[in-house]
Motif scaffolding. Structure first.
Motif, mmCIF file in Angstrom:
data_model
loop_
_atom_site.group_PDB
_atom_site.id
_atom_site.type_symbol
_atom_site.label_atom_id
_atom_site.label_comp_id
_atom_site.label_asym_id
_atom_site.label_seq_id
_atom_site.Cartn_x
_atom_site.Cartn_y
_atom_site.Cartn_z
ATOM 1 N N THR A 251 6.440 11.773 2.385
ATOM 2 C CA THR A 251 5.060 11.357 2.103
ATOM 3 C C THR A 251 4.258 12.534 1.545
ATOM 4 O O THR A 251 4.588 13.690 1.817
ATOM 5 N N ARG B 46 5.473 3.694 3.245
ATOM 6 C CA ARG B 46 4.565 3.416 2.122
ATOM 7 C C ARG B 46 5.349 2.808 0.955
ATOM 8 O O ARG B 46 6.498 3.192 0.684
ATOM 9 N N LYS C 260 0.816 -1.211 0.000
ATOM 10 C CA LYS C 260 0.000 0.000 0.000
ATOM 11 C C LYS C 260 0.849 1.260 0.000
ATOM 12 O O LYS C 260 2.068 1.202 0.155
ATOM 13 N N SER C 261 0.171 2.385 -0.101
ATOM 14 C CA SER C 261 0.892 3.657 -0.089
ATOM 15 C C SER C 261 0.083 4.745 0.605
ATOM 16 O O SER C 261 -0.202 5.802 0.026
ATOM 17 N N CYS C 262 -0.289 4.496 1.848
ATOM 18 C CA CYS C 262 -1.034 5.475 2.636
ATOM 19 C C CYS C 262 -0.282 6.812 2.599
ATOM 20 O O CYS C 262 0.952 6.836 2.665
ATOM 21 N N HIS D 168 -5.680 8.634 2.140
ATOM 22 C CA HIS D 168 -5.294 7.423 1.398
ATOM 23 C C HIS D 168 -5.539 7.672 -0.089
ATOM 24 O O HIS D 168 -6.455 8.406 -0.444
ATOM 25 N N CYS E 295 2.238 7.592 5.619
ATOM 26 C CA CYS E 295 3.131 6.596 6.193
ATOM 27 C C CYS E 295 4.521 6.608 5.569
ATOM 28 O O CYS E 295 4.667 6.506 4.347
#
Ligand code: 5AD
Ligand code: FES
Length: 356
Positions: free
Chosen positions: A237, A67, A59-61, A170, A64
């Motif tokens: 991020t 990610r 995933k790539s929140c 997200h 985070c």
């Protein structure tokens, strides 16, 4: 306000009001939450030795640091022997429980490996170590497989219970599906895990009404455990560009403490963690969280060589502290605030044990 602190069932308006308290009134709220905690759970603090198993993540929140799309991170997965050594260390330090956390991965090699590790830890500890998993969204079948192997607690933060806010933090794609996440929490509850969820506090676009709704969500789901901590922007991020639009550190920490305190009034018997992120914002952050109603701490057991690679947010507290250092440090810190660490115990949620 005094009346609200003793009210049996808090409504949304009440919660918003309590979350808005400042100064002496805020301190009064913390004091009342502590009183409720002592009444239901005594002054005991439970430990979960944290093993950061892998930072590989599908995933790539947007918040985070590990990610999947952050290509500055050196990716690692602990070897079986490293994981088992962490478990042995937890036993030696008399931690009654461990928590295995990782970036999200769904392939069968990964999920089977976890099953094998859970079984092996159960075996080597003679069933003594409680095992919490925090490995993201999985199929119900996988959750069940891990439960049958011996894991009995699972953490899956909803991160934001308001769908609109969820999609602001997200990417909007099939890998980051709000409804899938809700369904996962329901599966965990159904299977019989002591289920934990939680949110970050001080996110861009987050309102006090959102936070009140988060608390109502925890109560509605009747979860056994909650983990809440302040949002800490990470430079690599997408949400970093909003870092100047969020409340200052002190305010984010105070809001976190108010969330813990109000939830303690609402759900007196659940387990609530004093997050490491609290201590990142304030050297006394975890103590403050314990004094506002939290009763769990997660000292890091990850091998020293990999800790710098698991920086989900920057300047994480205790990253340089060896497990045995954390052990004596925590024991002293808890005694200094009139609390006692319960060693060699699973430290289950009283709410869950009583079937509430
Ligand atoms: N700041 C604070 N907490 C974070 N988490 C992830 N990124 C951040 C950040 N930048 C939290 C999420 C996740 C948990 C493991 O860490 O809530 O569920
Ligand atoms: Fe890994 Fe969100 S970036 S689960």
């Amino acid at each position: 306000m005094e009346e609200l602190l003793y009210k049996d069932y808090l409504e949304k308006d009440d919660i918003v009001r309590l979350l808005s308290l400042q100064g002496d009134e805020m301190k009064r709220l913390f004091k009342r939450a502590m009183e409720v905690k002592l009444q239901y759970l005594d002054n005991k603090v439970h430990l979960r030795g944290l093993i950061e198993y892998s930072n590989r993540c599908r995933k790539s929140c947007l918040y985070c640091g590990v990610r999947g799309l952050n290509d500055k991170v050196h990716r690692y997965t602990l070897t079986d022997e490293e994981v088992l050594d962490c478990a042995r260390q937890a036993l030696d330090l008399h931690y009654g429980s461990i928590a295995i956390q990782s970036g999200e991965r769904n392939n069968k090699a990964f999920t089977d490996k976890i099953t094998e590790l859970v079984r092996e830890i159960k075996r080597l500890s003679d069933g003594k170590l409680g095992i919490t998993l925090s490995l993201g969204e999985q199929s119900e079948e996988v959750y069940r497989q891990w439960f049958e192997a011996g894991a009995h607690r699972y953490l899956l933060r909803i991160e934001a219970s308001n769908e609109e806010l969820y999609y602001k933090i997200h990417p909007k794609d099939e890998r980051h599906d709000f409804h899938k996440r809700l369904a996962c929490i329901d599966s965990l509850l159904k299977i019989g895990y002591q289920t934990g969820t939680g949110v970050m506090i001080g996110l861009p676009f987050q309102t006090v009404e959102d936070l009140a709704d988060d608390l109502l969500f925890f109560r509605r789901k009747n979860v056994a455990m909650v983990g809440m901590g302040p949002f800490i922007p990470h430079q690599e991020t997408p949400l970093w560009s909003y870092a100047d639009q969020i409340p200052p550190a002190e305010e984010r920490l105070n809001m976190t403490l108010k969330m813990i305190a109000v939830l303690r009034l609402m759900m007196p018997e659940i387990n609530m963690v004093a997050a490491t992120a609290d201590q990142t914002l304030d050297p006394m952050g975890r103590e403050k969280a314990i004094m506002a109603g939290a009763n769990v701490i997660m000292p890091n057991l990850t091998p020293m060589g990999h800790r710098e690679d698991y920086l989900i947010y920057p300047d994480k507290a205790c990253v340089g502290d060896k497990p045995e250092e954390c052990f004596s440090c925590l024991d002293l810190r808890m005694k200094a605030i009139g609390h006692e660490i319960l060693y060699d115990a699973w430290g289950d949620s009283v709410a869950f044990t009583k079937g509430r």
